[in-house]
Each structure stands twice: as structure tokens, then as C-alpha cells.
Motif scaffolding. Structure first.
Motif, PDB file in Angstrom:
ATOM      1  N   UNK A   5     -16.947  -8.662   7.726  1.00  0.00           N
ATOM      2  CA  UNK A   5     -16.662  -7.265   8.041  1.00  0.00           C
ATOM      3  C   UNK A   5     -15.223  -7.099   8.513  1.00  0.00           C
ATOM      4  N   UNK A   6     -14.761  -8.003   9.345  1.00  0.00           N
ATOM      5  CA  UNK A   6     -13.380  -7.943   9.827  1.00  0.00           C
ATOM      6  C   UNK A   6     -12.402  -8.022   8.657  1.00  0.00           C
ATOM      7  N   UNK A   7     -12.669  -8.911   7.714  1.00  0.00           N
ATOM      8  CA  UNK A   7     -11.803  -9.060   6.539  1.00  0.00           C
ATOM      9  C   UNK A   7     -11.799  -7.791   5.700  1.00  0.00           C
ATOM     10  N   UNK A   8     -12.953  -7.177   5.548  1.00  0.00           N
ATOM     11  CA  UNK A   8     -13.053  -5.943   4.769  1.00  0.00           C
ATOM     12  C   UNK A   8     -12.160  -4.864   5.392  1.00  0.00           C
ATOM     13  N   UNK A   9     -12.240  -4.698   6.699  1.00  0.00           N
ATOM     14  CA  UNK A   9     -11.438  -3.659   7.348  1.00  0.00           C
ATOM     15  C   UNK A   9      -9.947  -3.989   7.314  1.00  0.00           C
ATOM     16  N   UNK A  10      -9.611  -5.242   7.453  1.00  0.00           N
ATOM     17  CA  UNK A  10      -8.196  -5.621   7.391  1.00  0.00           C
ATOM     18  C   UNK A  10      -7.638  -5.378   5.985  1.00  0.00           C
ATOM     19  N   UNK A  11      -8.376  -5.752   4.969  1.00  0.00           N
ATOM     20  CA  UNK A  11      -7.920  -5.544   3.598  1.00  0.00           C
ATOM     21  C   UNK A  11      -7.815  -4.055   3.270  1.00  0.00           C
ATOM     22  N   UNK A  12      -8.750  -3.279   3.758  1.00  0.00           N
ATOM     23  CA  UNK A  12      -8.692  -1.836   3.554  1.00  0.00           C
ATOM     24  C   UNK A  12      -7.386  -1.279   4.116  1.00  0.00           C
ATOM     25  N   UNK A  13      -7.041  -1.713   5.307  1.00  0.00           N
ATOM     26  CA  UNK A  13      -5.799  -1.257   5.928  1.00  0.00           C
ATOM     27  C   UNK A  13      -4.582  -1.722   5.161  1.00  0.00           C
ATOM     28  N   UNK A  14      -4.574  -2.981   4.773  1.00  0.00           N
ATOM     29  CA  UNK A  14      -3.407  -3.529   4.082  1.00  0.00           C
ATOM     30  C   UNK A  14      -3.183  -2.851   2.728  1.00  0.00           C
ATOM     31  N   UNK A  15      -4.256  -2.670   1.983  1.00  0.00           N
ATOM     32  CA  UNK A  15      -4.139  -2.051   0.666  1.00  0.00           C
ATOM     33  C   UNK A  15      -3.717  -0.584   0.793  1.00  0.00           C
ATOM     34  N   UNK A  16      -4.171   0.080   1.831  1.00  0.00           N
ATOM     35  CA  UNK A  16      -3.829   1.491   2.000  1.00  0.00           C
ATOM     36  C   UNK A  16      -2.402   1.683   2.507  1.00  0.00           C
ATOM     37  N   UNK A  17      -1.815   0.613   3.045  1.00  0.00           N
ATOM     38  CA  UNK A  17      -0.461   0.721   3.584  1.00  0.00           C
ATOM     39  C   UNK A  17      -0.413   1.475   4.902  1.00  0.00           C
ATOM     40  N   UNK A  18      -1.527   1.559   5.569  1.00  0.00           N
ATOM     41  CA  UNK A  18      -1.616   2.281   6.845  1.00  0.00           C
ATOM     42  C   UNK A  18      -1.613   1.319   8.016  1.00  0.00           C
ATOM     43  N   UNK A  19      -1.416   1.866   9.194  1.00  0.00           N
ATOM     44  CA  UNK A  19      -1.450   1.068  10.417  1.00  0.00           C
ATOM     45  C   UNK A  19      -2.853   1.094  11.013  1.00  0.00           C
ATOM     46  N   UNK A  20      -3.099   0.185  11.937  1.00  0.00           N
ATOM     47  CA  UNK A  20      -4.376   0.201  12.647  1.00  0.00           C
ATOM     48  C   UNK A  20      -4.553   1.530  13.380  1.00  0.00           C
ATOM     49  N   UNK A  21      -3.491   2.019  13.953  1.00  0.00           N
ATOM     50  CA  UNK A  21      -3.546   3.275  14.687  1.00  0.00           C
ATOM     51  C   UNK A  21      -3.950   4.443  13.774  1.00  0.00           C
ATOM     52  N   UNK A  22      -3.391   4.472  12.569  1.00  0.00           N
ATOM     53  CA  UNK A  22      -3.741   5.533  11.621  1.00  0.00           C
ATOM     54  C   UNK A  22      -5.205   5.454  11.213  1.00  0.00           C
ATOM     55  N   UNK A  23      -5.674   4.240  10.914  1.00  0.00           N
ATOM     56  CA  UNK A  23      -7.072   4.107  10.500  1.00  0.00           C
ATOM     57  C   UNK A  23      -8.019   4.421  11.651  1.00  0.00           C
ATOM     58  N   UNK A  24      -7.631   4.058  12.864  1.00  0.00           N
ATOM     59  CA  UNK A  24      -8.453   4.405  14.024  1.00  0.00           C
ATOM     60  C   UNK A  24      -8.576   5.921  14.137  1.00  0.00           C
ATOM     61  N   UNK A  25      -7.461   6.611  13.945  1.00  0.00           N
ATOM     62  CA  UNK A  25      -7.476   8.075  14.016  1.00  0.00           C
ATOM     63  C   UNK A  25      -8.356   8.656  12.913  1.00  0.00           C
ATOM     64  N   UNK A  26      -8.225   8.136  11.690  1.00  0.00           N
ATOM     65  CA  UNK A  26      -9.056   8.607  10.577  1.00  0.00           C
ATOM     66  C   UNK A  26     -10.538   8.392  10.867  1.00  0.00           C
ATOM     67  N   UNK A  27     -10.864   7.270  11.527  1.00  0.00           N
ATOM     68  CA  UNK A  27     -12.261   6.935  11.822  1.00  0.00           C
ATOM     69  C   UNK A  27     -12.776   7.663  13.066  1.00  0.00           C
ATOM     70  N   UNK A  28     -11.869   8.275  13.822  1.00  0.00           N
ATOM     71  CA  UNK A  28     -12.279   8.985  15.031  1.00  0.00           C
ATOM     72  C   UNK A  28     -12.627   8.061  16.184  1.00  0.00           C
ATOM     73  N   UNK A  29     -11.946   6.903  16.220  1.00  0.00           N
ATOM     74  CA  UNK A  29     -12.192   5.936  17.292  1.00  0.00           C
ATOM     75  C   UNK A  29     -10.862   5.560  17.945  1.00  0.00           C
ATOM     76  N   UNK A  30     -10.939   4.878  19.055  1.00  0.00           N
ATOM     77  CA  UNK A  30      -9.721   4.428  19.731  1.00  0.00           C
ATOM     78  C   UNK A  30      -9.087   3.276  18.941  1.00  0.00           C
ATOM     79  N   UNK A  31      -7.824   3.056  19.191  1.00  0.00           N
ATOM     80  CA  UNK A  31      -7.130   1.933  18.555  1.00  0.00           C
ATOM     81  C   UNK A  31      -7.826   0.627  18.913  1.00  0.00           C
ATOM     82  N   UNK A  32      -8.204   0.468  20.159  1.00  0.00           N
ATOM     83  CA  UNK A  32      -8.869  -0.771  20.600  1.00  0.00           C
ATOM     84  C   UNK A  32     -10.169  -1.005  19.844  1.00  0.00           C
TER      85      UNK A  32
END
Length: 91
Positions: A5-32
Motif C-alpha cells: 500500500x505504501x508503494x502504491x501511494x508513493x508511485x501515485x505521487x511520483x507519477x502525478x508529479x505532486x508533493x505529499x502536501x498536495x496529495x494530502x490536501x486532495x485526500x482531505x487529510x493532514x500531511x502527517x
């Protein structure tokens, strides 16, 4: 399967060219919380993954390893299959 699961989320971020902060915002969760997903510390609901894919215009099945791969080689084989998607080596 936390590493998978961790790999899936990391690859999703890398392929999208987004930051963790951006994906956290899109998901409606905190960066942590998002970082915990990528580190494998916690596992998000599957619908969160699908929602992020839709938001990023990425096919949700792109980072889900095949059942035959998981049966043959377990979690590590699934991770390798996902890594190959990012490198353009998917079969």
C-alpha cells in the motif's frame, strides 16, 4: 500488505508529479496522515486511493498488482510490478 500500500501511494505521487502536501490536501487529510500512508505506518481506505486517482486523472488499476503476481511472489513481487509501471516496463 502495508509495504505494498505504501508503494502504491508513493508511485501515485511520483507519477502525478505532486508533493505529499498536495496529495494530502486532495485526500482531505493532514500531511502527517499522508506521510504515514507512504511510510506504511497506517493504511488508508481503498476509496481514498480511487478518489485520488480520479482527481489526478490516473487509471486506478495502474498501480494494483495482478492477483497472479501476488500469489506467485507475495507482497515483494507486487511491489516490483508496481515499480515497473513507473519505469514503463509493465507487461
Amino acid at each position: 500488505m502495508k509495504l505494498l500500500t505504501a508503494t502504491i501511494f508513493k508511485q501515485l505521487r511520483m507519477v502525478s508529479g505532486r508533493t505529499q502536501s498536495e496529495l494530502a490536501k486532495f485526500a482531505g487529510v493532514s500531511l502527517r496522515t499522508y506521510q504515514n500512508w507512504e511510510n506504511g505506518d497506517t493504511t488508508p481506505p481503498f476509496n481514498t486511493y480511487v478518489s485520488l486517482c480520479v482527481r489526478l486523472s490516473i487509471e486506478p488499476g495502474r498501480f494494483i498488482p495482478s492477483l497472479s503476481t501476488l500469489r506467485k511472489g507475495g507482497e515483494q513481487a507486487g511491489i516490483q510490478e508496481i515499480d515497473n509501471v513507473d519505469n514503463g516496463n509493465s507487461e
